[in-house]
Design an enzyme around this catalytic site. Sequence first.
Site, PDB file in Angstrom:
ATOM      1  N   GLU A   1       0.025  19.863  38.765  1.00 52.39           N
ATOM      2  CA  GLU A   1      -0.855  20.774  38.024  1.00 52.39           C
ATOM      3  C   GLU A   1      -0.968  20.332  36.568  1.00 52.39           C
ATOM      4  OE1 GLU A   1      -1.157  25.569  36.984  1.00 52.39           O
ATOM      5  OE2 GLU A   1       0.326  24.847  38.427  1.00 52.39           O
TER       6      GLU A   1
ATOM      7  N   GLU B   1       7.517  31.142  39.006  1.00 53.70           N
ATOM      8  CA  GLU B   1       6.330  31.754  39.634  1.00 53.70           C
ATOM      9  C   GLU B   1       5.980  31.020  40.929  1.00 53.70           C
ATOM     10  OE1 GLU B   1       2.042  30.589  39.792  1.00 53.70           O
ATOM     11  OE2 GLU B   1       2.451  30.985  37.669  1.00 53.70           O
ATOM     12  N   HIS B   2       5.977  29.699  40.888  1.00 57.50           N
ATOM     13  CA  HIS B   2       5.681  28.902  42.083  1.00 57.50           C
ATOM     14  C   HIS B   2       6.693  29.170  43.192  1.00 57.50           C
ATOM     15  CE1 HIS B   2       2.572  25.659  41.222  1.00 57.50           C
ATOM     16  NE2 HIS B   2       2.581  26.372  40.107  1.00 57.50           N
TER      17      HIS B   2
ATOM     18  N   HIS C   1       6.926  29.177  34.624  1.00 53.27           N
ATOM     19  CA  HIS C   1       5.846  28.761  35.514  1.00 53.27           C
ATOM     20  C   HIS C   1       6.410  28.282  36.858  1.00 53.27           C
ATOM     21  CE1 HIS C   1       2.339  25.753  36.288  1.00 53.27           C
ATOM     22  NE2 HIS C   1       2.152  26.871  36.956  1.00 53.27           N
TER      23      HIS C   1
END
Length: 1095
Positions: free
Chosen positions: A176, A75-76, A72
């Site tokens: 998040e 991805e950022h 994740h």
Amino acid sequence: MSEPLGREAAPRPRIEDLERPALDDRSYRIITLPNQLEVLLIHDSKTDKASAALDVNVGSFSDADDMPGIAHAVEHLLFMGTDKYPKENAYNQYLTAHSGHSNAYTASTSTNYYFELAASKHTNSKSSPTASQDASPVSKDDSPLWGALDRFGQFFICPLFLEDTVDREIRAVDSENKKNLQSDTWRLHQLNKALSNPEHPYCHFSTGSWTTLHDDPIARGVKIRDEFIKFHANHYSANRMKLVVLGKESLDTLEGWVDEIFSQIPNKDLPRNRWDEPLVYTEEQLLTQTFAKPVTESRSLEITFRYRDEENYYESHPSRYLSHLIGHEGPGSILAYTKAKGWTNGLGAGGQPLCPGAGLFGISVKLTEDGLKHYKEIIKIIFQYIAMIREKPPQEWVVDEQIRISEVDFRFKQKSPPSRTTSALASVMQKPYDRKMLLSGPAVIRKFDKEAISEAMTYLRPDNFRIVVVDQKFPGDWNAKEKWYGTEYKTEKIPEDFVVEIKHAFEDASRPEELHFPHKNEFIPNRLDVEKKEVENPLKTPKLIRNDSNVRTWWKKDDQFWVPKANVHVYFRTQMPNLTARTNVMTSLFRDLVNDALVEYSYDADISGLIYEFDAQGSGLTVSVEGYNDKLSVLLEKVLLQIRDLEIKDERFNIIRERMMRGYRNWDFGQPFHQVGTYSRWLRNEGGNMTDELLEELETITPQEVRDFFPQVLAQNAIEVLAHGNLYKEEALQVTDLIEKTMRPKRLPPSQWKKRRSLILPPGSNFIYERKLKDPANVNHCIEYSLYFGSSNDRELRAKLLLIAQMTDEPAFNQLRTIEQLGYVVFSGVAFSNMWSGYRILIQSEKDCKYLEGRIDHFLHQFEKTLSEMSEEDFEGHKRAVINRRLEKLKNLTQEGNRFWNHMFADTYDFTQAENDAKSIELLNKPQMIDCFQHYVSPASPHRAKIAVHLVAQAKPKEPTVEERKSHATSALTTILKAENLTAAHEKLESRLSSLPAESLGDSIPSAIAAHLTEDLSLEKEKAEKVLDETKAALGLAETPAVLEAGEKEGKVSENGTKVVYIEDVHGFKAAREMSSAVVAVTNLEEFLEGSAKL
């Protein structure tokens, strides 16, 4: 197609004859690049939006065990600059300038990146509607898509993973994650994962946090950036990627562009990820029962079976046979039987593909209070039903119905937004579909496979499942907490005596006669004819074909989508639902009781592509029926009769009332950024009730009170109808007659219709409404900062607002989220409702609302300067971006119907609003916008009218350590200097920070940074002050505006000379404000009258 093929060694294989919907006018081509990256190219000559998506076969299942969330985080980080485009926000700036947007998500086995933007640099009004596949290749300079593809492709060719972006994006991931910590959806999903086989990657914590991605790795001596680079190097390979590109350009042009850019992605010949072993549930995890305590008041039962991976069964979809029967809601179903007993409110069932190699099958039941007491009986009933369907061979007639429905749905599938198309197809390409079936494979059931279904049924047995029971009070003796979200739970083996009971229910041939196979589905459409008459310019408004004292009917025959579908919307105008909070609640109860009573009947229609919605609004009741027009009037009549003749049973009333009470109480535990808009709308519009007022009334309402009330709601109203789609004029009038004759209301004159009004905030207003959030564990505050412009009917003002929203969109996100790191949720945009038009900025953050308000003021000051220095070229580009967005083509019949209906329901009938907005925007110039901004938006303006909602968290986040604060300071300063094209002297900075005393970091860190800027970097005073302010903001050390500091709330004066007024009594606040004129139609409705009987 899977063989490596060089461009020069042999002609490249191309697949172009994909199965497609009947009305699909796009061209398709599948190719494989020399680096084994498979690509689907889509040419759409009529599109005004282009898009691309790339799906990588790696996700959270590939996370290292000691670094959860790394997939994740990577991805950022791919968005944070590349060798070719090192500026962090270059990608988003480019997309925003071309009416675009982007996003990405990390799933278990895939990471999916996608974007969408204007297909042409010209405004939509100037684009050619007749461009063809044979058109000459478009110049790269003339195509926004080329520039976006080049920037996008670099993510996978040469991402930078800059040191200063790593910490910042880990903080974004952490923010998040914190956003989701109190969400039961996330909490219960993670609990189920945590209780699976710890040797299977399903058990992973997939989001990641500051702890898992920063603190723990550093404690182990790990260099975080190196791990991210290594993850990308080990898992991102061209042969694991699937790319989809959709544009106006010819397939040959798109192929050339893709070849030029994406062939550069390295191919590491990595195998496709599979997890055949170990099993997701072993004997240790099966036959267990888990009791979990939710945050909200919810009750549910989940039964999960260990199942199989079915990705190779795409022609028969065996699990859909099981989900169709077990999840059925009609007569004979589990739901119908248990609902009649007062035990359940809903039930769903279906296969859950986890990864190549593993799958689950789940059954989820929404329980009533009595159902919770009888959850064991419900489990036995479910196994009785499973045994019933297993004792018969797979029923071919059931699958034949599914085949017919799936074929019709695919045949008449309409276009969806381009980014939704590309993202979904890139994901689909990771599966082993026959490549000619990429479009149809996920949707269409092609054959009855008796053996595959029989084998699927063998997994649903009483030695191959686990259960989860969710309730806030039962059983009360939870003895464990889930590691990542803190969910309280208890898990244990299912008692042997209960297992014996379940096996007996499963094996005993005697079962309740109320359980049986569903009846034949009479709602599957047969009449699918469409009369297609090509028109050069589709009508932009419906026609008014009946307009008398009782009824107003609008109609538009479909003239561009050509599907055998229609939508009928009915509006019963009456003020009865909104007279008081009590009538509001009684109307909502009536709505829910009607919908509850229709569940069994409407289910067949629903699965056949025909849906209804019955709702209660502040200005009346609405009924909508949408889908295949063949049986539309049949469903509409049944819904109307149920509304008119509702029989209220005390047992169901009590269940529905209790469910509604939980819903009202749970609303206060939702995400703060989901709540804040409701408060804002309540404050700026006349009337309205919040959930605490509604809950107070609900507690004392009786069944008889609703029985007496709802006939009064139906007795007198004005009927308005929109009939749109594959319906002729006579059919629209027949539908109107059906509505009128069924409901038979007395006439309600227009003078008694509800008038919609909004508050008028006077110039110089500065209101704050502060409310404490009810969730004691939530750490996130939320602010919605709204600026009032004036009437939403003012065309020029609307245009200016839309343009301000466009110009500030990327800068606000970049400044407030990326640079200052205020929180994961940052949004800016327009606010139009009733007669209100305004601009708003929303932030959810661990920092308090007063601090956030100061940072918003700072951003607006900053942007005022940006606007004054903006080049004419950039200004015109922003205008073009808004115009393109407003003139974006409708993709399907539903979008067009909703546009008409929204303008009708709003009472404006402004059907050509988008075109008028575009014309008004075209006329704007930069001096006008500077004046507008300085008048309505600038914090220095004495004319500005502001109202802010502050939602205040009760909990506080964990305090960072001394070293964390120093590390954060270094990271934040590096980022901000980089945005100014400057570089920190790291050794000197670290030397200054390392010597700071721990007890006074709040004051000493800014002082050390200030010294570094002026002494080590020799920055000019103005530049140093700007960098210092932004760094303090990112560290949470910027000054809160004096006017908002703790102490007396009233009487403080802000920088523009206005007094801050805290709203303590909302009703008193509204009573003291001037109200706008009421919403009225922007055009004389007689202009829409149909003058002849032409069809």
